[in-house]
Design a protein around this motif. Sequence first.
Motif, PDB file in Angstrom:
ATOM      1  N   PRO A   1      -0.403  -0.294  10.129  1.00 42.52           N
ATOM      2  CA  PRO A   1       1.081  -1.338   9.455  1.00 42.52           C
ATOM      3  C   PRO A   1       2.156  -0.228   9.040  1.00 42.52           C
ATOM      4  N   PHE A   2       3.078  -1.363   8.186  1.00 42.69           N
ATOM      5  CA  PHE A   2       4.353  -0.503   8.269  1.00 42.69           C
ATOM      6  C   PHE A   2       4.069   0.479   7.202  1.00 42.69           C
ATOM      7  N   GLY A   3       4.915   1.783   6.818  1.00 43.52           N
ATOM      8  CA  GLY A   3       4.781   2.376   5.687  1.00 43.52           C
ATOM      9  C   GLY A   3       4.414   3.760   6.333  1.00 43.52           C
ATOM     10  N   LEU A   4       3.537   3.728   7.824  1.00 43.05           N
ATOM     11  CA  LEU A   4       3.669   5.790   7.211  1.00 43.05           C
ATOM     12  C   LEU A   4       4.315   5.887   8.432  1.00 43.05           C
ATOM     13  N   LYS A   5       4.754   7.210   8.058  1.00 36.75           N
ATOM     14  CA  LYS A   5       5.334   8.149   8.841  1.00 36.75           C
ATOM     15  C   LYS A   5       6.007   8.052  10.256  1.00 36.75           C
ATOM     16  N   ASN A   6       5.249   7.699  11.377  1.00 38.90           N
ATOM     17  CA  ASN A   6       5.455   7.854  12.729  1.00 38.90           C
ATOM     18  C   ASN A   6       5.102   6.485  13.191  1.00 38.90           C
ATOM     19  N   THR A   7       5.217   5.724  11.992  1.00 39.04           N
ATOM     20  CA  THR A   7       5.223   4.178  12.996  1.00 39.04           C
ATOM     21  C   THR A   7       6.673   3.874  13.759  1.00 39.04           C
ATOM     22  N   GLY A   8       8.272   4.122  13.602  1.00 40.58           N
ATOM     23  CA  GLY A   8       8.880   3.717  14.271  1.00 40.58           C
ATOM     24  C   GLY A   8       8.623   4.740  15.595  1.00 40.58           C
ATOM     25  N   ALA A   9       8.429   5.754  15.669  1.00 38.87           N
ATOM     26  CA  ALA A   9       8.658   6.735  16.665  1.00 38.87           C
ATOM     27  C   ALA A   9       7.009   6.299  17.565  1.00 38.87           C
ATOM     28  N   THR A  10       6.294   5.788  17.181  1.00 44.59           N
ATOM     29  CA  THR A  10       4.754   4.807  17.922  1.00 44.59           C
ATOM     30  C   THR A  10       5.401   4.352  18.535  1.00 44.59           C
ATOM     31  N   TYR A  11       5.790   2.987  17.683  1.00 39.18           N
ATOM     32  CA  TYR A  11       5.963   1.398  18.573  1.00 39.18           C
ATOM     33  C   TYR A  11       7.418   1.760  19.403  1.00 39.18           C
ATOM     34  N   GLN A  12       8.025   2.857  19.406  1.00 41.55           N
ATOM     35  CA  GLN A  12       9.373   3.002  19.719  1.00 41.55           C
ATOM     36  C   GLN A  12       8.975   3.017  21.647  1.00 41.55           C
ATOM     37  N   ARG A  13       7.801   4.264  20.994  1.00 44.78           N
ATOM     38  CA  ARG A  13       7.026   5.064  22.083  1.00 44.78           C
ATOM     39  C   ARG A  13       6.998   3.609  23.065  1.00 44.78           C
ATOM     40  N   MET A  14       5.950   3.039  23.105  1.00 45.38           N
ATOM     41  CA  MET A  14       5.030   1.992  22.927  1.00 45.38           C
ATOM     42  C   MET A  14       6.142   1.085  23.791  1.00 45.38           C
ATOM     43  N   VAL A  15       7.130   0.322  23.320  1.00 44.14           N
ATOM     44  CA  VAL A  15       7.618  -0.631  23.376  1.00 44.14           C
ATOM     45  C   VAL A  15       8.609  -0.192  25.254  1.00 44.14           C
ATOM     46  N   ASN A  16       9.117   1.489  24.874  1.00 45.81           N
ATOM     47  CA  ASN A  16      10.012   2.137  26.082  1.00 45.81           C
ATOM     48  C   ASN A  16       9.081   1.888  26.764  1.00 45.81           C
ATOM     49  N   SER A  17       7.472   2.512  26.931  1.00 40.63           N
ATOM     50  CA  SER A  17       6.480   2.059  28.017  1.00 40.63           C
ATOM     51  C   SER A  17       6.551   0.930  28.686  1.00 40.63           C
ATOM     52  N   ILE A  18       6.307   0.455  27.992  1.00 41.06           N
ATOM     53  CA  ILE A  18       6.402  -1.293  28.348  1.00 41.06           C
ATOM     54  C   ILE A  18       7.228  -1.773  29.192  1.00 41.06           C
ATOM     55  N   PHE A  19       8.830  -1.804  28.690  1.00 44.22           N
ATOM     56  CA  PHE A  19      10.198  -2.086  29.472  1.00 44.22           C
ATOM     57  C   PHE A  19      10.886  -0.887  29.628  1.00 44.22           C
ATOM     58  N   SER A  20      10.505   0.126  30.378  1.00 48.35           N
ATOM     59  CA  SER A  20      10.761   0.887  30.903  1.00 48.35           C
ATOM     60  C   SER A  20      11.341   0.633  32.049  1.00 48.35           C
ATOM     61  N   SER A  21      11.171  -0.384  33.331  1.00 55.80           N
ATOM     62  CA  SER A  21      11.362  -1.349  34.500  1.00 55.80           C
ATOM     63  C   SER A  21      13.042  -2.143  34.195  1.00 55.80           C
ATOM     64  N   GLN A  22      13.138  -2.269  32.751  1.00 52.86           N
ATOM     65  CA  GLN A  22      14.112  -3.181  32.510  1.00 52.86           C
ATOM     66  C   GLN A  22      15.619  -2.112  30.632  1.00 52.86           C
TER      67      GLN A  22
ATOM     68  N   THR B   1       1.188  -1.650   0.177  1.00 56.08           N
ATOM     69  CA  THR B   1      -0.430  -0.300   0.179  1.00 56.08           C
ATOM     70  C   THR B   1       1.049   1.013   0.253  1.00 56.08           C
ATOM     71  N   ASP B   2       0.422   2.293  -0.936  1.00 56.74           N
ATOM     72  CA  ASP B   2       1.385   3.377  -1.015  1.00 56.74           C
ATOM     73  C   ASP B   2       0.856   4.732  -0.169  1.00 56.74           C
ATOM     74  N   PHE B   3       1.113   4.891   0.884  1.00 59.44           N
ATOM     75  CA  PHE B   3       1.025   5.721   1.884  1.00 59.44           C
ATOM     76  C   PHE B   3       1.372   7.243   1.927  1.00 59.44           C
ATOM     77  N   THR B   4       2.499   7.082   0.375  1.00 58.21           N
ATOM     78  CA  THR B   4       3.583   9.110   0.482  1.00 58.21           C
ATOM     79  C   THR B   4       1.860   9.814   0.533  1.00 58.21           C
ATOM     80  N   ASN B   5       1.037   9.737  -0.333  1.00 57.88           N
ATOM     81  CA  ASN B   5       0.035  11.315  -0.121  1.00 57.88           C
ATOM     82  C   ASN B   5      -0.475  11.205   1.862  1.00 57.88           C
ATOM     83  N   LEU B   6      -0.760  10.354   2.207  1.00 51.88           N
ATOM     84  CA  LEU B   6      -0.848  10.189   3.745  1.00 51.88           C
ATOM     85  C   LEU B   6       0.295  10.463   4.612  1.00 51.88           C
TER      86      LEU B   6
END
Length: 111
Positions: free
Chosen positions: A72-93, A3-8
């Motif tokens: 989905p993969f390909g959205l502009k903020n996917t990496g930042a959203t995922y990093q924020r989530m795992v940092n929150s889940i594993f913050s004590s580790q 899926t091409d998310f260029t315009n989005l």
Amino acid sequence: MCTDFTNLNKACPKDFYPLPCLGRLVDGSAGHEVFEFMDASRGYHQIRMAPEDEEKTAFITEYGLYCWKVMPFGLKNTGATYQRMVNSIFSSQLGRNMEIYVDDMLIKSRT
């Protein structure tokens, strides 16, 4: 299927959540003897899209019109959203016995 998310992506503001410094992650692993490396790329598809944003990911197939309900993969903020989530889940580790760079996870132990 692709899926091409260029315009989005052009229409979305950038999420400037910082990714970890790779040098700090490597230095933080010094002195450890046991390592377990994990690729958690399927974790992206565990993050639910906001219902009001699902229609923005719509795509057409020969079978009908569909939209993503999970990130989905390909959205502009996917990496930042995922990093924020795992940092929150594993913050004590983090920094203690675990290091995470987006979907690559390292479990470490001195013994």
